[in-house]
Design a protein around this motif. Structure first.
Motif, PDB file in Angstrom:
ATOM      1  N   ASP B 344      44.826  35.832  39.442  1.00 39.66           N
ATOM      2  CA  ASP B 344      44.419  36.925  40.304  1.00 39.66           C
ATOM      3  C   ASP B 344      43.659  37.993  39.538  1.00 39.66           C
ATOM      4  N   HIS B 346      40.715  39.963  38.442  1.00 42.92           N
ATOM      5  CA  HIS B 346      39.392  40.130  39.042  1.00 42.92           C
ATOM      6  C   HIS B 346      38.307  39.759  38.022  1.00 42.92           C
ATOM      7  N   GLY B 378      35.817  36.655  46.919  1.00 47.72           N
ATOM      8  CA  GLY B 378      35.294  37.994  46.662  1.00 47.72           C
ATOM      9  C   GLY B 378      34.226  37.957  45.586  1.00 47.72           C
ATOM     10  N   CYS B 411      50.783  40.257  36.819  1.00 44.53           N
ATOM     11  CA  CYS B 411      50.234  40.819  38.055  1.00 44.53           C
ATOM     12  C   CYS B 411      50.678  40.009  39.263  1.00 44.53           C
ATOM     13  N   PRO B 412      50.983  40.712  40.357  1.00 40.87           N
ATOM     14  CA  PRO B 412      51.326  40.004  41.573  1.00 40.87           C
ATOM     15  C   PRO B 412      50.087  39.295  42.128  1.00 40.87           C
ATOM     16  N   MET B 417      50.453  41.009  47.656  1.00 39.60           N
ATOM     17  CA  MET B 417      50.118  42.406  47.839  1.00 39.60           C
ATOM     18  C   MET B 417      49.779  42.706  49.302  1.00 39.60           C
ATOM     19  N   TYR B 419      47.582  41.060  51.838  1.00 40.97           N
ATOM     20  CA  TYR B 419      46.289  41.016  52.518  1.00 40.97           C
ATOM     21  C   TYR B 419      46.413  40.239  53.817  1.00 40.97           C
TER      22      TYR B 419
END
Lengths: 144, 419
Positions: B344, B346, B378, B411-412, B417, B419
């Motif tokens: 995850d 970015h 994304g 990180c989750p 989170m 979405y």
């Protein structure tokens, strides 16, 4: 240098984002994106007695944009619209390198100053703040 | 398997590129952003200097020694490039500022003269914006419509459905995100059978493999010089003479005319009809030198080297369990680039951390927003290779990714989170 960018405070906000989601009901909503990165953000907020009672963010983006959004919500909660606007303006000035916050008032947001050393990432740090500013402006325009 | 370029040959090639020999953030530069732009060999840099220092003059005009030399070198570059792509003739090779201008030329000139309401432009989901936006503009003006060839789950192209209304197939030879090499000949045969013509965006293929525009069946083939060791603002539109002859000029001005009188003008012959104004003379000459440089090493050798490197990179990346690679996994089916996401984290965070390790990669949508939307992505990170890259550089990328994992370890996931 990398530690300036990914400070513990920033990583903490990224890993455990505060006020993630959507204010429901809300008094304003604003959406912004950063087409270059593919980042998208939505800010919603509810007012009570002229103050921001709750402000939340949703969307996706890099660690900097997500942490910055989380920090933004924690800093603006409880502020009047006028104070929130002043705070946003000061923050954006800091991110342009024009104005250095010295005081405690900036709190966690001070950590984002390290992003200044990475010019291409500054827009990641300011996205949520611009979005909140837009939301406040739309609310004021609506009230006129 | 013995690599096609041994360590000594590879070191010799690297010595030709001055920019590679530097430190970034205290680490040796590892340049893996070649799909954005490649580095330039000394021969190309010297060709630019040489033009400005020894024979700077305008082309096709002056009756003096410098102008004659400039014209000779400029036209020699065109001849070299024509041979390099096996063009029909030098008349079919037009200098442009790059792929974008080449495609715009076709959209403006051929498109406005040949398309009408209801006509179809068939394209794919994996195009760069430069092979999308000019067609959107053309459709808005003419009422023509865009259709797309679908993608297979592995990132290859599904069989195109060409309708009787298809007038043009605008297709990339090699995707700048998925890396997919498209079966141009097959698509061109189907298009021609239906009476359509084919424009090929060759920006990502020509730096990495031998190109024969006639064998591909391309009616138009557009590419940029700066991605193939040439200067920025150099590029080519190859077009079949028959089509170019029938097209109205693109830009009006000097050079493109035969005669101008008080009320009108007549156009010059090919290729000058499409080269209005003073061209980028130094850059065109530089592109000729770049082509000569690539030819000397050999495009088949370059393709083989990059194939080995891409296979090595995909294999090493897949050792990291959270890596998702987009596009075909078989290096045979892809050009020398790999787009990926890593857990995850970015892509922008990956690129920043890689940069701190001296490794230059790209992060974002790579000017292919419709593709990212289509794949519900994304952004992606992309490592893209050139003839001078090494396995050690792939290893440096892997080390940087492992560092990123350390920074963002716990990180989750995006889904957690909410979405």
């Amino acid at each position: 240098m990398l530690d300036d960018l990914y400070q513990q405070i920033i990583l903490d906000h990224y890993r455990r984002p505060r006020n993630k989601g959507k204010s429901d009901p809300h008094d304003f909503v604003a959406k912004e994106n950063n087409p270059l990165c593919g980042d998208e953000i939505e800010v919603t907020a509810r007012l009570k007695d002229g103050k921001i009672e709750e402000i939340k963010f949703a969307g996706h983006g890099c660690a900097i944009s997500q942490a910055s959004a989380s920090i933004m919500t924690t800093k603006l909660t409880g502020k009047t619209l006028a104070d929130a606007e002043t705070f946003i303006t000061s923050f954006l000035k800091m991110m342009r390198g024009e104005h250095l916050f010295g005081g405690k008032e900036l709190g966690d947001a001070k950590a984002l100053e390290g992003v200044l050393k990475f010019p291409v990432r500054v827009k990641c740090a300011t996205l949520a703040w611009h979005t909140a500013q837009e939301g406040i402006t739309s609310l004021k325009d609506g009230a006129k | 398997m013995v690599p096609v370029l041994d360590a000594v040959e590879l070191e010799e090639i690297r010595d030709d590129f001055p920019v590679l020999h530097q430190q970034v953030h205290g680490k040796p530069l590892v340049y893996l952003d070649n799909a954005a732009t490649s580095q330039k060999p000394r021969a190309v840099i010297e060709a630019l200097n040489d033009y400005y220092q020894r024979y700077n003059a305008n082309v096709h005009r002056g009756i003096h020694a410098l102008a004659e030399r400039a014209t000779r070198e400029y036209e020699r570059a065109r001849e070299r490039i024509a041979r390099f792509i096996n063009a029909e003739s030098i008349r079919s090779v037009i200098f442009t500022r790059g792929t974008t201008e080449a495609i715009n030329l076709v959209a403006y000139s051929w498109g406005r003269a040949n398309l009408k309401k209801g006509d179809e432009i068939l394209t794919t989901w994996m195009e760069h914006h430069s092979n999308i936006v000019p067609w959107y503009q053309l459709c808005a003006e003419t009422g023509a419509v865009i259709k797309r060839i679908e993608l297979n789950p592995d990132g290859t192209l599904a069989t195109p459905v060409i309708s009787p209304r298809t007038k043009l197939v605008a297709i990339t030879h090699c995707s700048n995100v998925l890396g997919t090499i498209n079966p141009i000949r097959q698509v061109a045969d189907a298009a021609h059978k239906a009476g359509a013509i084919v424009l090929v965006d060759g920006a990502q293929s020509i730096p990495h493999m031998a190109i024969d525009v006639q064998a591909l069946g391309a009616d138009f083939f557009a590419f940029s010089g700066h991605k193939m060791c040439g200067p920025t603002a150099s590029g080519i539109l190859y077009g079949k003479e028959r089509l170019l002859d029938a097209m109205p000029p693109f830009l009006g001005g000097g050079e493109m005319i035969r005669e101008v009188n008080g009320t009108g003008f007549t156009t010059n012959d090919l290729p000058y009809k499409f080269e209005a104004g003073t061209p980028n003379i130094a850059e065109a000459i530089g592109l000729g030198v770049a082509v000569e440089y690539l030819d000397r090493i050999g495009m088949d050798k370059i393709r083989q080297h990059e194939k080995e490197l891409t296979q090595y990179a995909t294999d090493r990346l897949r050792e990291l369990v959270e890596i998702q690679i987009y596009g075909p996994l078989d290096a045979e089916k892809r050009g020398g680039l790999v787009a990926f996401t890593f857990g995850d984290i970015h892509p922008h965070d990956l690129a920043t951390i890689a940069d701190q390790h001296g490794v230059a990669i790209r992060a974002g949508h790579h000017c292919a927003m419709p593709l990212h939307k289509h794949l519900n992505l994304g952004a992606t990170a992309r490592a893209s290779f050139a003839l001078y890259n090494t396995r050690q550089e792939v290893d440096a990328l892997i080390r940087a990714l492992k560092e990123a994992k350390k920074v963002f370890g716990a990180c989750p996931t995006a889904r957690q989170m909410g979405y």
